[in-house]
Design an enzyme around this catalytic site. Structure first.
Site, PDB file in Angstrom:
ATOM      1  N   LYS A  89      -8.788   5.222  -2.782  1.00  0.00           N
ATOM      2  CA  LYS A  89      -8.828   5.002  -4.233  1.00  0.00           C
ATOM      3  C   LYS A  89      -8.867   6.299  -5.036  1.00  0.00           C
ATOM      4  O   LYS A  89      -8.360   6.359  -6.147  1.00  0.00           O
ATOM      5  CB  LYS A  89     -10.021   4.127  -4.607  1.00  0.00           C
ATOM      6  CG  LYS A  89      -9.811   2.664  -4.245  1.00  0.00           C
ATOM      7  CD  LYS A  89     -10.787   1.761  -4.956  1.00  0.00           C
ATOM      8  CE  LYS A  89     -10.456   0.299  -4.702  1.00  0.00           C
ATOM      9  NZ  LYS A  89     -10.728  -0.121  -3.312  1.00  0.00           N
ATOM     10  N   GLU A 111     -13.058  -0.700 -14.899  1.00  0.00           N
ATOM     11  CA  GLU A 111     -13.715  -1.925 -14.461  1.00  0.00           C
ATOM     12  C   GLU A 111     -13.877  -1.828 -12.956  1.00  0.00           C
ATOM     13  O   GLU A 111     -13.117  -1.141 -12.284  1.00  0.00           O
ATOM     14  CB  GLU A 111     -12.881  -3.145 -14.835  1.00  0.00           C
ATOM     15  CG  GLU A 111     -11.824  -3.573 -13.813  1.00  0.00           C
ATOM     16  CD  GLU A 111     -10.702  -2.572 -13.600  1.00  0.00           C
ATOM     17  OE1 GLU A 111     -10.420  -1.782 -14.526  1.00  0.00           O
ATOM     18  OE2 GLU A 111     -10.126  -2.561 -12.515  1.00  0.00           O
ATOM     19  N   SER A 377      -7.228   2.138   5.326  1.00  0.00           N
ATOM     20  CA  SER A 377      -7.474   2.447   3.913  1.00  0.00           C
ATOM     21  C   SER A 377      -8.859   3.008   3.626  1.00  0.00           C
ATOM     22  O   SER A 377      -9.031   3.761   2.666  1.00  0.00           O
ATOM     23  CB  SER A 377      -7.221   1.203   3.054  1.00  0.00           C
ATOM     24  OG  SER A 377      -8.013   0.116   3.492  1.00  0.00           O
TER      25      SER A 377
HETATM   26  C1  PLP Z   1     -10.311  -1.323  -2.789  1.00  0.00           C
HETATM   27  C2  PLP Z   1      -9.935  -1.279  -1.367  1.00  0.00           C
HETATM   28  C3  PLP Z   1      -8.827  -2.003  -0.855  1.00  0.00           C
HETATM   29  C4  PLP Z   1      -8.019  -2.946  -1.704  1.00  0.00           C
HETATM   30  O1  PLP Z   1      -7.388  -2.370  -2.819  1.00  0.00           O
HETATM   31  P1  PLP Z   1      -5.822  -2.102  -2.831  1.00  0.00           P
HETATM   32  O2  PLP Z   1      -5.527  -1.756  -4.237  1.00  0.00           O
HETATM   33  O3  PLP Z   1      -5.149  -3.373  -2.384  1.00  0.00           O
HETATM   34  O4  PLP Z   1      -5.553  -1.001  -1.885  1.00  0.00           O
HETATM   35  C5  PLP Z   1      -8.489  -1.852   0.464  1.00  0.00           C
HETATM   36  N1  PLP Z   1      -9.206  -1.066   1.308  1.00  0.00           N
HETATM   37  C6  PLP Z   1     -10.283  -0.375   0.869  1.00  0.00           C
HETATM   38  C7  PLP Z   1     -11.021   0.480   1.831  1.00  0.00           C
HETATM   39  C8  PLP Z   1     -10.683  -0.448  -0.479  1.00  0.00           C
HETATM   40  O5  PLP Z   1     -11.756   0.242  -0.899  1.00  0.00           O
END
Ligand code: PLP
Length: 393
Positions: A89, A111, A377
């Site tokens: 993020k 938000e 992610s």
């Molecule tokens: C917020 C988050 C997501 C989901 O958000 P996307 O905008 O779909 O990427 C996925 N994995 C992690 C680790 C997150 O913090």
């Protein structure tokens, strides 16, 4: 055929900017400026330098040897879990805060649902010395106490949204109201590839560093730039958009999008938007959205807070509707089991969101020669209590 946004802000039939008239000047300013400002060499230099020295990029592309042996294919993990703050993020919040500064804005709003985007925003506001106000549903403030504490520690003000179901969509309404009331000095940092044009495209561009690096790293490791498969989980869709970005128009690369089925797609407790959604408007964008027959947004459910969202960004709605991407949904149980397996096979505890993407390995057969890139992610530290409760650790 291009799967990128067109000049009008649409991906196929999805996207656009469905906003109240009062918000038009703010969004229009952004639309006119974002490509110009982000293309400036001084912007690019500052963005690249912060990604390198502050976020810790490039993140490694790690060949997962034991996982590859088990599934008899070549599996690479893109290690976004190693970014500063623990997930992808921050790539986006760094980009948007630099844009906000160049637009002369001094006050940042955001938000947040689970608090991850709020933390990423509070982080870059501290970095730049800008005022930060994060809107969060009252229920989420109770559920996500550690992230609320992080935001406060970073100097942000967390304002509770007290209306409606007191969760993410109510926090979003509060943030929009704030922006309407403070159009001159305030910039609204949106946390995924959602919202009115130009946000989905802008966020995808900031996150596209993920697939840019994958190409360079695969060339070095495998002698070719393109994988056979790229797999990512989709909440709003920003980590997925970043992982797919430079492969979108190359149909030799199979794109797999993974959604949260929660307790099961047909259980009534799910966040599998492609399977359950219909065309509608959410957060200023025409996209696929879980809704009742009379158009009320359905409360989604997933064990992972980051996937617990009733829509998907317009890019993903188009990837689904056009058949460019294959959509797979994974239940809470499948994701949790894979979280444990990845921990014990590779020594990496993934975010539960990311564990959904991995669980595709149990659903789909790959060839031994295939190169499969999975976007990891985020890391699982934030999910430790959920893992503890689930596995009785
Ligand atoms: C917020 C988050 C997501 C989901 O958000 P996307 O905008 O779909 O990427 C996925 N994995 C992690 C680790 C997150 O913090």
């Amino acid at each position: 055929m291009s799967y990128h946004v067109n000049e009008k802000g649409y991906y196929g039939g999805f996207g656009g900017a469905y906003i109240p008239e009062m918000l038009y000047p703010n969004v229009e300013e952004l639309r006119q400026q974002y490509l110009k400002i982000t293309a400036e060499p001084s912007f690019q230099a500052e963005f690249d330098a912060l990604l390198k020295d502050y976020v810790g990029r490039p993140t490694p592309l790690y060949f997962a040897e034991r996982l590859s042996a088990k599934y008899n294919t070549k599996i690479y993990l893109k290690r976004e879990d190693l970014c500063h703050t623990g997930a992808h993020k921050v790539n986006n919040t760094i980009g948007q805060i630099l844009l906000a500064k160049r637009l002369g804005k001094t006050r940042i709003i955001a938000e947040t649902g689970a608090g991850q985007h709020g933390v990423a925003t509070a982080t870059v506001c501290a970095l730049m010395g800008l005022q930060c106000i994060v809107y969060m549903g009252e229920i989420d403030i109770e559920r996500q106490a550690p992230n609320v504490a992080r935001m406060k520690m970073l100097g942000a003000e967390v304002r509770p949204a007290l209306s409606g179901s007191r969760t993410l969509k109510d926090a979003t309404n509060e943030a929009i109201r704030d922006w309407i009331n403070n159009p001159v000095d305030t910039y609204y940092i949106i946390g995924s590839v959602v919202g009115p044009h130009p946000y989905p495209d802008m966020v995808a561009r900031f996150q596209s560093v993920i697939s840019k690096e994958i190409k360079e790293q695969l060339l070095e490791k495998e002698g070719r730039e393109n994988p056979d498969y790229v797999i990512a989980c989709v909440g709003g869709g920003s980590n997925a958009a970043g992982a797919y970005y430079h492969f979108l128009d190359n149909e030799n690369v199979t794109i797999i999008a993974v959604e949260a089925a929660g307790l099961g797609v047909d259980s009534g407790e799910s966040a599998a938007t492609s399977a359950l959604g219909k065309i509608g408007v959410i957060h200023g964008s025409k996209t696929l959205l879980m809704q009742s027959p009379d158009g009320q947004i359905t409360e989604p459910y997933s064990i992972s807070a980051g996937l617990d969202y009733p829509g998907v960004g317009p890019m993903h709605a188009h990837l689904f509707a056009s058949g460019r991407a294959e959509f797979i949904s994974i239940t809470d149980d499948q994701a949790m089991q894979f979280g444990l397996q990845l921990s014990q096979m590779e020594g990496i505890i993934p975010a539960i969101e990311s564990a959904h993407a991995f669980a595709v390995l149990d659903q789909k057969q790959f060839k031994p020669t295939d190169i499969v890139v999975i976007n990891l992610s985020g890391r699982g530290d934030k999910d430790l209590n959920t893992y503890i409760d689930y596995f009785k650790l």
